[in-house]
Motif scaffolding. Structure first.
Motif, short mmCIF file in Angstrom:
data_model
loop_
_atom_site.label_atom_id
_atom_site.label_comp_id
_atom_site.label_asym_id
_atom_site.label_seq_id
_atom_site.Cartn_x
_atom_site.Cartn_y
_atom_site.Cartn_z
N LEU A 63 0.83 -1.20 0.00
CA LEU A 63 0.00 0.00 0.00
C LEU A 63 0.86 1.25 0.00
N GLY A 64 0.57 2.16 -0.90
CA GLY A 64 1.26 3.43 -0.96
C GLY A 64 0.52 4.47 -0.13
N PHE B 244 -6.42 -3.25 2.18
CA PHE B 244 -5.64 -4.30 1.54
C PHE B 244 -5.90 -4.35 0.04
N SER B 245 -7.16 -4.20 -0.36
CA SER B 245 -7.53 -4.34 -1.77
C SER B 245 -7.02 -3.20 -2.64
N ILE C 146 1.10 -5.63 3.90
CA ILE C 146 0.16 -6.44 4.67
C ILE C 146 0.14 -7.83 4.05
N VAL C 147 0.22 -8.85 4.89
CA VAL C 147 0.15 -10.24 4.43
C VAL C 147 -1.07 -10.89 5.05
N ILE C 148 -1.95 -11.42 4.19
CA ILE C 148 -3.12 -12.15 4.65
C ILE C 148 -3.01 -13.58 4.14
N THR D 122 -4.40 -12.58 9.38
CA THR D 122 -3.37 -11.61 8.99
C THR D 122 -2.04 -12.04 9.60
N ALA D 123 -1.06 -12.29 8.75
CA ALA D 123 0.26 -12.70 9.22
C ALA D 123 1.02 -11.53 9.81
#
Length: 176
Positions: free
Chosen positions: A62-63, A69-70, A99-101, A107-108
């Motif tokens: 994400l900037g 997240f999307s 972000i890692v899902i 959510t990791a």
């Protein structure tokens, strides 16, 4: 004879100890990802995800101004049970959030990263052709030589002259 008072005293103490352990483990669980930069490439790695239906999960970059997240640049995680990773190339300078899902919906982790190196310019622009250009599918072009252009022009001119002659002959009155 059993004495229950020590158990009552140890119950709140055990609850407080468990709460303290969860509080201390919370940040470690939230930081289940590792983010690094190399030039204009951002990479993330984790070992927190499990494979579900052949997929490990998705990472999103994400900037500024992107809040969900999307909205970020999403990349599927790849790897194995011992670790998964993802990477983004040609990332411009700035501060980003990774972000890692995991595939199971958990959510990791979430982590910020600063990219200071601008991406290298891609292919240098080429000089425009000096002769005629015919456009093609997908932005391709073909450069035709002088002889081809002259021959094509002669054919077009001959076609126009023949059409004019034919139409003029049809309008002429016919005497039977």
């Amino acid at each position: 004879m059993r004495n229950s008072k020590p158990l009552l005293r140890s119950g709140p103490a055990a609850a407080a100890a468990a709460a303290l352990a969860l509080a201390l483990a919370g940040p470690a669980a939230a930081a289940g990802i590792s983010v690094s930069t190399t030039g204009s490439t951002v990479s993330v790695s984790t070992g927190a995800c499990t494979q579900v239906n052949g997929h490990w999960g998705t990472a999103s970059l994400l900037g500024s101004g992107q809040t969900s997240f999307s909205q970020g640049r999403q990349v599927a995680l790849s790897g194995s049970g011992s670790g998964q990773s993802a990477a983004w190339s040609d990332v411009g300078p700035g501060t980003y959030t990774v972000i890692v899902i995991c595939s199971n919906g958990s959510t990791a982790g979430t982590q910020s990263v600063v990219v200071s190196t601008a991406p290298a310019p891609s292919a240098s622009p080429t000089a425009s052709p000096s002769l005629g250009v015919m456009g093609g599918v997908g932005g391709s072009s073909t450069d035709y030589g002088t002889i081809t252009l002259v021959a094509g022009g002669a054919l077009v001119g001959t076609g126009i002259a023949a059409t004019a002659w034919y139409l003029r002959r049809r309008k002429a009155p016919r005497h039977f």
